[in-house]
Design an enzyme around this catalytic site. Structure first.
Site, PDB file in Angstrom:
ATOM      1  N   ASN A   9       0.869  -1.190   0.000  1.00  0.00           N
ATOM      2  CA  ASN A   9       0.000   0.000   0.000  1.00  0.00           C
ATOM      3  C   ASN A   9       0.898   1.230   0.000  1.00  0.00           C
ATOM      4  OD1 ASN A   9      -1.870   1.994   0.396  1.00  0.00           O
ATOM      5  ND2 ASN A   9      -2.244   1.503   2.558  1.00  0.00           N
ATOM      6  N   LYS A  11       0.009   4.327  -0.314  1.00  0.00           N
ATOM      7  CA  LYS A  11      -0.634   5.529   0.262  1.00  0.00           C
ATOM      8  C   LYS A  11      -0.449   6.733  -0.670  1.00  0.00           C
ATOM      9  CE  LYS A  11       0.246   3.588   4.778  1.00  0.00           C
ATOM     10  NZ  LYS A  11      -0.109   3.690   6.158  1.00  0.00           N
ATOM     11  N   HIS A  96      -9.698   0.903   4.723  1.00  0.00           N
ATOM     12  CA  HIS A  96      -8.379   1.051   5.351  1.00  0.00           C
ATOM     13  C   HIS A  96      -8.537   1.976   6.558  1.00  0.00           C
ATOM     14  CE1 HIS A  96      -4.269   2.413   6.020  1.00  0.00           C
ATOM     15  NE2 HIS A  96      -3.902   1.277   5.462  1.00  0.00           N
ATOM     16  N   GLU A  98      -7.020   4.462   7.581  1.00  0.00           N
ATOM     17  CA  GLU A  98      -6.946   5.912   7.306  1.00  0.00           C
ATOM     18  C   GLU A  98      -8.231   6.399   6.653  1.00  0.00           C
ATOM     19  OE1 GLU A  98      -3.172   5.513   5.341  1.00  0.00           O
ATOM     20  OE2 GLU A  98      -2.388   4.869   7.276  1.00  0.00           O
ATOM     21  N   GLU A 168      -5.626  -5.139  10.456  1.00  0.00           N
ATOM     22  CA  GLU A 168      -4.610  -4.109  10.677  1.00  0.00           C
ATOM     23  C   GLU A 168      -4.970  -3.322  11.941  1.00  0.00           C
ATOM     24  OE1 GLU A 168      -2.499  -2.961   6.794  1.00  0.00           O
ATOM     25  OE2 GLU A 168      -4.326  -1.786   6.899  1.00  0.00           O
ATOM     26  N   GLY A 174       1.983   2.263  10.707  1.00  0.00           N
ATOM     27  CA  GLY A 174       2.923   3.369  10.553  1.00  0.00           C
ATOM     28  C   GLY A 174       3.556   3.817  11.865  1.00  0.00           C
ATOM     29  N   SER A 211       3.051  -2.032  10.472  1.00  0.00           N
ATOM     30  CA  SER A 211       4.496  -1.998  10.733  1.00  0.00           C
ATOM     31  C   SER A 211       5.190  -3.325  10.444  1.00  0.00           C
ATOM     32  CB  SER A 211       4.761  -1.537  12.178  1.00  0.00           C
ATOM     33  OG  SER A 211       4.313  -0.201  12.347  1.00  0.00           O
TER      34      SER A 211
END
Ligand code: PEP
Length: 249
Positions: A9, A11, A96, A98, A168, A174, A211
């Site tokens: 991904n 981003k 996702h 985000e 996730e 991140g 991560s």
């Protein structure tokens, strides 16, 4: 080697030109492996370049990072499924963390996106994951199972064949923190049990993300419950990503 899926991904990074340079280096460092599938999720702007640059390799597919459930219309800034498909995508991420927590996407919206993708014959990567405060309150399973049920509402057994689930934990994305392989495997087992309650007849791949890097990927992938990884930061360097996917053969 059992089937494993490696998803990158990117981003809001990697221009079309950088995509072409990445592909050249990555393709030079890897060869197709039986049972190993590779997916790249570039930004909408770089999707066509990625489809073109990786196009010669049958083990590689391109996906969108997000799609709208409507096929067209006045939705400035959004990417429809026909637009994504036209740029070479054969699937998309949905929900996702985000999208959920930065852009306020709801469970109901993720369900609409999953159904629209499956109706169009594309693969839906449904992302689920708990926030830190939910984990600390012992609500991890309740949260991810709620997201799973909402994301797959109205999906029949046939559609489940084109579903991939990604667990996730929000606190691991991140941040450099990640769930232990055993912790992740427990959540994966709960997701798998619920997938079968929801009518999945074949094994739905359940990926881990948050991560992931070269140092922890091998331990995660040693868990039989973990069918692959969805990776942000560590997928941005072609040689580093080639080493990680090399765990799959
Ligand atoms: C992600 O973007 O889905 C992700 C897991 O990012 P990172 O690997 O950087 O935590």
């Amino acid at each position: 080697m059992r089937p494993l899926l490696f998803a990158a991904n990117w981003k809001m990074q990697v221009t079309p030109g950088e995509t072409r340079r990445f592909a050249e280096q990555f393709l030079g460092a890897t060869a197709p492996v039986d049972g190993r599938s590779l997916w790249f999720f570039p930004s909408a702007v770089s999707m066509a370049s990625a489809a073109d640059a990786f196009g010669g390799r049958a083990d590689i597919q391109i996906g969108a990072q997000d799609v709208h459930w409507e096929p067209k219309g006045a939705f400035t800034g959004a990417t429809s499924i026909p637009l994504a498909r036209g740029a070479g995508a054969s699937g998309a991420l949905v929900g996702h963390s985000e999208r959920r927590h930065v852009f306020g996407e709801t469970d109901v919206e993720t369900g609409r996106k999953v159904r629209a993708l499956l109706d169009a014959g594309l693969t839906a990567f449904l992302c689920v994951g708990e926030k830190l405060e939910e984990r600390e309150a012992g609500e991890t399973e309740a949260v991810v199972l709620r997201q799973l049920r909402a994301g797959l509402a109205g999906v029949a057994a046939e559609g489940m064949r084109r579903v991939v689930v990604a667990y996730e934990p929000v606190w691991a994305i991140g941040t450099g923190r990640n769930a232990t392989a055993e912790d992740a495997a427990r959540v994966h087992a709960a997701l798998r049990a619920e997938l079968s309650n929801l009518g999945a007849t074949d094994r739905v791949p359940v990926l881990y993300g948050g991560s992931v890097n070269l140092g922890n990927a091998r331990g995660l992938l040693a868990q039989p419950e973990i069918d692959g990884v969805l990776v942000g930061g560590a997928s941005l360097d072609p040689d580093g990503w080639a080493e990680i996917v090399g765990i799959g053969g």
